[in-house]
Motif scaffolding. Structure first.
Motif, mmCIF file in Angstrom:
data_model
loop_
_atom_site.group_PDB
_atom_site.id
_atom_site.type_symbol
_atom_site.label_atom_id
_atom_site.label_comp_id
_atom_site.label_asym_id
_atom_site.label_seq_id
_atom_site.Cartn_x
_atom_site.Cartn_y
_atom_site.Cartn_z
ATOM 1 N N THR A 91 0.762 -1.314 0.036
ATOM 2 C CA THR A 91 0.000 0.051 -0.019
ATOM 3 C C THR A 91 0.779 1.262 0.061
ATOM 4 O OG1 THR A 91 -1.826 -1.126 1.385
ATOM 5 C CG2 THR A 91 -1.781 1.526 1.335
ATOM 6 N N LEU A 92 0.711 2.028 -1.047
ATOM 7 C CA LEU A 92 1.184 3.375 -0.923
ATOM 8 C C LEU A 92 0.470 4.522 -0.812
ATOM 9 C CD1 LEU A 92 3.844 4.986 -2.012
ATOM 10 C CD2 LEU A 92 2.639 4.949 -4.231
ATOM 11 N N PHE A 93 1.048 5.444 -0.164
ATOM 12 C CA PHE A 93 0.432 6.805 0.039
ATOM 13 C C PHE A 93 1.239 7.832 -0.536
ATOM 14 C CE2 PHE A 93 0.421 10.906 2.265
ATOM 15 C CZ PHE A 93 -1.017 11.371 1.881
ATOM 16 N N VAL A 94 0.466 8.612 -1.274
ATOM 17 C CA VAL A 94 1.211 9.915 -1.986
ATOM 18 C C VAL A 94 0.248 11.182 -1.741
ATOM 19 C CG1 VAL A 94 1.692 11.045 -4.258
ATOM 20 C CG2 VAL A 94 1.813 8.451 -3.883
ATOM 21 N N SER A 95 0.967 12.148 -0.941
ATOM 22 C CA SER A 95 0.439 13.275 -1.097
ATOM 23 C C SER A 95 0.414 14.369 -1.940
ATOM 24 C CB SER A 95 0.867 14.324 0.437
ATOM 25 O OG SER A 95 2.417 14.311 0.036
ATOM 26 N N GLY A 96 -0.410 15.091 -2.519
ATOM 27 C CA GLY A 96 -0.496 15.901 -3.655
ATOM 28 C C GLY A 96 -0.405 15.023 -5.001
ATOM 29 N N GLY A 97 -1.474 14.287 -4.986
ATOM 30 C CA GLY A 97 -1.371 13.159 -6.381
ATOM 31 C C GLY A 97 -1.499 13.841 -7.504
ATOM 32 N N MET A 98 -1.898 15.157 -7.781
ATOM 33 C CA MET A 98 -2.184 15.554 -9.063
ATOM 34 C C MET A 98 -1.140 16.593 -9.284
ATOM 35 S SD MET A 98 -3.748 13.609 -10.796
ATOM 36 C CE MET A 98 -3.714 14.759 -12.461
ATOM 37 N N GLY A 99 -0.075 16.840 -8.515
ATOM 38 C CA GLY A 99 0.832 17.816 -8.736
ATOM 39 C C GLY A 99 1.964 16.921 -9.455
ATOM 40 N N GLY A 100 2.927 17.567 -9.988
ATOM 41 C CA GLY A 100 3.842 16.967 -11.026
ATOM 42 C C GLY A 100 4.504 15.489 -10.462
ATOM 43 N N VAL A 101 5.101 15.411 -9.569
ATOM 44 C CA VAL A 101 5.644 14.453 -8.912
ATOM 45 C C VAL A 101 4.494 13.246 -8.564
ATOM 46 C CG1 VAL A 101 7.040 13.221 -7.213
ATOM 47 C CG2 VAL A 101 7.803 15.628 -8.207
#
Length: 351
Positions: free
Chosen positions: A149-159
């Motif tokens: 399971t991965l969490f990514v903050s700000g998922g529609m920014g570039g990175v």
């Protein structure tokens, strides 16, 4: 002579940015290529650099030439260049000594570049290098494994956008969780998110307590460790770096002779102390924290992204495309600095 977007001084206001004529750069080593630029994309490092936030580690003369990401056509090659010839379409993130891709022409090291797949346009290609490689290297550093399971903050920014896509297409993650605002939820799901938290309505650290095997911060939030399971890995591309990352940043961007050992030691001490304080929550939860500094690598760019781009499995989201004019450059940087773009911001230099 050639035209390039520049800043005459460090500033928070893009209104002073101008497209000016400068002496055209020349190849200085056998491994360099010259590129007629078709498109460039913006990244947070671009406005941070223009604001002077990198000046301690990276002293530079004015005017500052702007831009790291490029796509275009090779027009000159050094005698030692092996992977490209005149006429080839290429894209990449240039090294710091060649910064200034928002321009008609740029010199780059062969090692920083990859060929553009035939089916991919210049604007889509320009969107990828810095953000895409940063996402890939961050997930590698965090040890993301298939099924996790991965969490990514700000998922529609570039990175964030590329992290969602790569987690699904390259790493085979199980659940992919991210945070975006209301209008970006559908796009985040299209890029690969399986669960989306609307941060305008919920506190993600409350609803996602201890759920992730790997947590990736792209927005600079020191509380993102709360979503990680105990003993998990957490990596940031936006928080304060540690001393090791500062060493790597210096090696990637500026010779030690330009910085000086005393100045570097002082900077490392300050950064380490601040970083120790900011990451105390990580240590309390036994979450391993690291900060990622991009390594320019054209062969990795080609290997990791070209198959996905060529097949259409990966389609970079472009927020807006601006013209290569004073007004266009200023508007692009204004949008970038506001921090609400959906995907990447492009400056189209040549048709």
């Amino acid at each position: 002579m050639y035209k390039a977007a520049t800043a005459a001084r460090y500033t928070h206001d893009p209104a002073g940015f101008k497209v000016v004529e400068l002496p055209r750069p020349v190849l200085t080593t056998a491994t360099q290529v010259g590129i007629i630029v078709h498109a460039a994309s913006l990244n947070p490092i671009d406005f941070k650099r223009a604001e002077g936030m990198l000046s301690i580690a990276l002293p530079e003369p004015f005017p500052l030439k702007l831009g790291y990401d490029v796509s275009g056509v090779v027009t000159e090659v050094g005698s030692g260049v092996e992977r490209f010839k005149v006429g080839d379409r290429v894209y990449g993130r240039v090294h710091a000594e060649h910064v200034g891709t928002i321009a008609e022409y740029v010199v780059a090291e062969e090692s920083a570049l990859a060929p553009i797949p035939d089916s991919v346009g210049y604007e889509a290609a320009a969107a990828v290098p810095l953000a895409g490689l940063t996402a890939k290297q961050a997930l590698e550093a965090a040890g993301l494994q298939s099924g996790q399971t991965l969490f990514v903050s700000g998922g529609m920014g570039g990175v964030g956008m590329f992290a969602l896509a790569l987690a699904k297409l390259h790493f085979g993650a199980g659940e992919i969780i991210t945070t975006v605002s209301t209008s970006k939820i559908d796009k985040a799901r299209e890029m690969g998110a399986t669960r989306v938290v609307d941060y305008t309505k919920e506190d993600y650290t409350q609803v996602l307590d201890s759920v992730a095997d790997v947590a990736l911060d792209t927005i600079g939030d020191a509380t993102f460790y709360k979503v990680a399971k105990p003993n998990a890995n957490a990596v940031s591309v936006a928080m304060l770096p540690d001393g090791n990352a500062l060493d790597h940043f210096r090696q990637e961007t500026v010779p030690l002779s330009m910085l000086g050992s005393v100045k570097l030691a002082v900077a490392k001490t300050v950064v380490n102390c601040a970083g120790w304080f900011l990451t105390r929550g990580f240590r309390a939860k036994n979450v391993r924290y690291s900060f990622i500094v991009l390594r320019c690598d054209g062969e990795d760019l080609e290997r990791s992204f070209n198959p996905l781009l060529a097949s259409g499995a990966l389609c970079p989201v472009i927020s807006n495309t601006y013209p290569f004019t004073d007004e266009g450059v200023r508007a692009a940087f204004t949008e970038s600095r506001a921090g609400h773009a959906t995907g990447k911001i492009i400056i189209k230099v040549k048709d």
